[in-house]
Design an enzyme around this catalytic site. Structure first.
Site, mmCIF file in Angstrom:
data_model
loop_
_atom_site.group_PDB
_atom_site.id
_atom_site.type_symbol
_atom_site.label_atom_id
_atom_site.label_comp_id
_atom_site.label_asym_id
_atom_site.label_seq_id
_atom_site.Cartn_x
_atom_site.Cartn_y
_atom_site.Cartn_z
ATOM 1 N N HIS A 20 -53.061 -37.959 8.505
ATOM 2 C CA HIS A 20 -54.185 -37.440 7.706
ATOM 3 C C HIS A 20 -55.520 -38.090 8.062
ATOM 4 O O HIS A 20 -56.326 -38.404 7.189
ATOM 5 C CB HIS A 20 -53.904 -37.606 6.215
ATOM 6 C CG HIS A 20 -53.489 -36.324 5.553
ATOM 7 N ND1 HIS A 20 -54.042 -35.105 5.860
ATOM 8 C CD2 HIS A 20 -52.570 -36.069 4.599
ATOM 9 C CE1 HIS A 20 -53.485 -34.154 5.127
ATOM 10 N NE2 HIS A 20 -52.568 -34.706 4.365
ATOM 11 N N GLU A 72 -52.051 -25.986 11.989
ATOM 12 C CA GLU A 72 -52.987 -26.483 10.981
ATOM 13 C C GLU A 72 -53.523 -27.868 11.333
ATOM 14 O O GLU A 72 -54.715 -28.138 11.201
ATOM 15 C CB GLU A 72 -52.298 -26.517 9.616
ATOM 16 C CG GLU A 72 -53.163 -27.078 8.501
ATOM 17 C CD GLU A 72 -52.448 -27.104 7.158
ATOM 18 O OE1 GLU A 72 -53.033 -27.645 6.203
ATOM 19 O OE2 GLU A 72 -51.312 -26.595 7.063
ATOM 20 N N ASP A 92 -46.476 -33.746 4.658
ATOM 21 C CA ASP A 92 -46.977 -32.384 4.876
ATOM 22 C C ASP A 92 -46.442 -31.928 6.229
ATOM 23 O O ASP A 92 -45.330 -32.263 6.585
ATOM 24 C CB ASP A 92 -48.503 -32.371 4.820
ATOM 25 C CG ASP A 92 -49.076 -31.013 4.446
ATOM 26 O OD1 ASP A 92 -48.354 -30.013 4.529
ATOM 27 O OD2 ASP A 92 -50.261 -30.939 4.064
ATOM 28 N N ASN A 148 -49.742 -19.551 -1.931
ATOM 29 C CA ASN A 148 -50.780 -19.599 -2.965
ATOM 30 C C ASN A 148 -50.993 -18.154 -3.417
ATOM 31 O O ASN A 148 -51.944 -17.490 -3.033
ATOM 32 C CB ASN A 148 -52.074 -20.207 -2.415
ATOM 33 C CG ASN A 148 -51.891 -21.670 -2.039
ATOM 34 O OD1 ASN A 148 -51.282 -22.440 -2.776
ATOM 35 N ND2 ASN A 148 -52.400 -22.069 -0.887
ATOM 36 N N GLU A 178 -50.869 -28.359 -5.986
ATOM 37 C CA GLU A 178 -52.204 -27.971 -5.521
ATOM 38 C C GLU A 178 -52.840 -26.910 -6.422
ATOM 39 O O GLU A 178 -53.461 -25.961 -5.956
ATOM 40 C CB GLU A 178 -52.136 -27.463 -4.073
ATOM 41 C CG GLU A 178 -51.698 -28.533 -3.085
ATOM 42 C CD GLU A 178 -51.708 -28.059 -1.645
ATOM 43 O OE1 GLU A 178 -52.144 -28.819 -0.783
ATOM 44 O OE2 GLU A 178 -51.264 -26.917 -1.389
#
Length: 729
Positions: free
Chosen positions: A555, A427, A399, A245, A326
């Protein structure tokens, strides 16, 4: 007289303390006193502690009485420095540097080009197959004297060979009759940092960024060199130092001057620097009206920017790009494809031998099942990417989930260079608090059969490049080192970093053996220590999946991915649980994502009876009463998996507690406390998920299992009360 009584009191006090200690054989006093210096985990797997086995120590001293290194290149200087650190620590004496082999016990390191001795040994037939990075370690006789040789085609191969040789000593292996030949199966073995300019680290969990932009380039922290040593020792040859990012500032002169200083430190260890870029940089930095990759002015801007970067860093590796995902800008904004965006950058980099690593992690809101998107978007572009572009694909289609099938893009892009992206940082696996050795998770994906060219075409074989004759191959790992002293916060996150590097070198490595190797390097060669920690590590991946998301669920976590939230809107979208059943239908009656796999796998996964239990709810929505292979209902199996996960954490705790006195007290207490936290969190995950799913299934928890102590409402409230270990900047 007063002095006499004071002395008597001191003697009495010492005697009392000594007697107390005699009655405390398992006390922390003995654990601490075993080690000359407190351990803090900083050295990771390059501890180079003195060999404790006396017989082995003497054998090593006899077999390594001197070292002969001919070349003086900057990489060979790193070789010399590592030998000096390693051998002086392991053998407890200074290295004697030789100019010739005049006695037994000389370690000779060189290439045919820089060493006449190596040239005379006729290694050409072996070396010609090893490329620049491969190496030979062999016990041999030179001029009638017994010697050990580390040989390679290039200085970089000698660096890797040196680390390989030192590893033998660290792990107490025999060096009497060596015949080792090693070369990497993957070209680009790259670590990815998600570090930001303000020194925050997305999904980092180990403090702020390593890179202190305020003191660079004037102060070059020794930690930067140690970082390079650690990576080179496991075969890593590239680092992307900033977040995908990306902020445009990283390609401005202010940062390039500082990044060049890092590159200077990494170069002697064979590590190239790469940068993540923001696709809209021409507008943000160049004040252009567009970042359209087909616009000539934009193309010229990037060409000039690349030229500028190489003026600072002559061996710059290239760009990593996250585009159209994203909220990140990309070519789709201008009606262009990913191939057109990637190729524009590739053309600017090609004159300098730079590459583009273009991420395939894309998703928007136009599909009900986002795992379809990468395949649907990239497969039509197969064959359109330039030869210096490599598409970087996350290991799974969703992911970095604890458990999911391999991405169907592996094997589907037959005309495109591809590389895999793993995550070392935890994560979705407890952040910096839980013990999870990810080696088996990586290996499961790498050994998965894609059937791209019939049975046996594994993901690893595709990454190797031989299946489709790729010109570029690669493997990336998102690591999390920060400025905490031990680099990764949880000491065992180091093991996943280590395993990633070793598998990037050779994806066929056995991860149980890698675990043992890491334990011996990082903790001890004591057999009891090795076996107990190895048990913990190999159990940890199963435990992590079981108490979080068993049977293919994904998730279920909170927005920060730490705690459970099966009741959230996002989680419900993925587990699809209702009163009738649970699971995501990805067969022809659902999203049909199953069609993205080759027929052999599509047919296997289309039927729940032939679908492995660990992927059942990934591909199927089934009734709570569905009968599993075991004969138990889906509901009971799911519940028992959650309870099994907690039991497995308890087994890990017991194994660790048994090692008190055999592990340095600092790391022992640290991991002991972290395992207590993991047990607490595992109970929360288990109880929250079981109670939530029970509210839908209306089925009882098996009588032999304890009932959660609190209500579902308690766990829903708890989600908002627990401090978040990570906030996205």
């Amino acid at each position: 007289m007063l002095g006499f009584f004071v002395s008597i009191k001191k003697v009495r006090l010492k005697l009392i303390v000594f007697l107390l200690i005699l009655n405390l054989p398992n006390s922390d006093f003995f654990a601490q006193d075993t080690y000359s210096e407190p351990e803090d985990g900083y050295r990771m797997w390059l501890r180079y502690e003195k060999v404790k086995d006396n017989d082995l120590f003497q054998n090593y001293r006899n077999d390594i009485k001197g070292v002969l290194v001919s070349s003086t290149s900057f990489i060979m200087n790193s070789v010399r420095e590592e030998l000096n650190i390693g051998l002086s620590g392991l053998l407890d004496n200074q290295v004697e540097w030789k100019s010739k082999v005049d006695a037994d016990g000389v370690l000779v390191i060189g290439t045919p080009e820089n060493s006449k001795i190596i040239q005379s040994l006729n290694f050409e037939s072996k070396l010609k197959l090893l490329g620049d990075d491969g190496y030979i370690i062999e016990t041999i006789r030179i001029n009638g004297h017994r010697a050990i040789v580390v040989a390679a085609n290039h200085d970089l191969g000698l660096l890797y060979g040196t680390f390989g040789f030192l590893k033998l000593l660290q792990t107490n292996r025999s060096i009497n009759d060596l015949n080792i030949v090693s070369k990497p199966k993957i070209q680009c073995r790259v670590v990815n940092h998600w570090d930001n300019a303000n020194r925050s680290v997305e999904r980092g969990y180990a403090g702020i960024s390593l890179w202190d932009w305020g003191t660079l380039p004037n102060f070059k922290d020794p930690r930067y060199t140690d970082y390079a040593r650690l990576n080179a020792s496991i075969g890593i040859n590239g680092t992307v130092i900033n977040n995908v990012n990306a902020e445009s500032c990283f390609i401005t002169p202010y940062y390039l001057e500082r990044i060049a200083a890092l590159a200077d430190l990494f170069r002697p260890y064979g590590i190239k620097v790469y940068l993540s870029i923001n696709f809209n940089s021409p507008q943000q930095l160049g004040r252009l009206n567009t970042s359209d990759p087909m616009d000539q002015e934009v193309q010229m801007w990037w060409q000039e920017k690349v030229k500028e970067i190489y003026s600072y860093i002559p061996d710059f590796g290239g760009f990593l790009v996250k585009a159209d995902s994203e909220g990140q800008p990309g070519p789709n904004t201008y009606g262009r494809t990913h191939a057109e965006g990637a190729n524009m950058l590739a053309k600017a980099l090609k004159p300098y031998d730079g590459i583009v690593m273009w991420r395939a992690f894309v998703y928007g809101n136009h599909q009900k099942d986002r795992i379809r998107e990468a395949y649907d978007e990239f497969v039509p572009l197969d064959g359109q990417f330039d030869e210096n572009v490599i598409v970087q694909i996350k290991k799974g289609p969703l992911d970095f989930m604890p458990h999911e099938p391999f991405s169907p893009l592996f094997g589907a892009l037959s005309k495109t260079n591809t590389m895999i992206e793993f995550q070392v940082t935890q994560e979705y696996l407890g952040n910096g608090y839980h013990l999870v050795y990810k080696g088996p998770m990586y290996s499961d994906i790498l050994q998965s059969d894609t059937y791209a060219k019939g049975k046996g075409t594994t993901v690893g074989h595709i990454l190797e490049g031989k299946v489709f004759n790729n010109s570029l191959t690669g493997m990336a790992g998102v690591i999390n080192p920060g400025n905490v002293r031990n680099w990764t916060a949880h000491p065992f996150v180091q093991s996943s970093w280590y395993a990633f590097g070793r598998l990037a070198w050779d994806f066929t490595e056995n991860t149980t053996e890698l675990a043992e190797e890491w334990i011996r390097l990082t903790f001890s060669n004591d057999a009891d220590v090795v076996e107990k920690i190895k048990l913990m590590m190999m159990l940890s991946a199963h435990a992590a999946v079981n108490y979080r998301e068993p049977l293919g669920l994904t998730h279920i976590g909170t927005g920060n991915h730490y705690g459970p939230a099966p009741w959230s809107v996002r989680s419900r979208n993925f587990h699809q649980a209702n009163e009738q059943g649970i699971g995501f239908d990805r067969t022809e009656t659902g999203s049909n994502a199953i069609a993205q796999y080759k027929p052999q796998l599509k047919n296997k996964y289309s039927n729940p009876k032939s679908t492995p239990d660990d992927l059942l709810l990934w591909f199927h929505h089934l009734p709570w009463s569905y009968q599993m292979h075991s004969g138990k209902t889906l509901w009971e199996t799911l519940v028992r998996k959650y309870y099994q996960g907690v039991d497995e954490v308890e087994r890990m705790q017991n194994s660790w507690n048994d090692l008190k006195g055999k592990i340095d007290i600092n790391r022992f207490n640290h991991v002991k406390a972290l395992l207590e936290i993991q047990k607490r969190d595992a109970l929360q995950w288990r109880n929250a998920c079981v109670l939530y799913f029970q509210s839908l299934s209306k089925m009882p928890i098996p009588k032999d299992l304890e009932t959660p102590p609190y209500s579902l409402d308690y766990y829903k409230k708890l989600e908002k009360q627990i401090p978040v270990p990570f906030l996205k900047p």
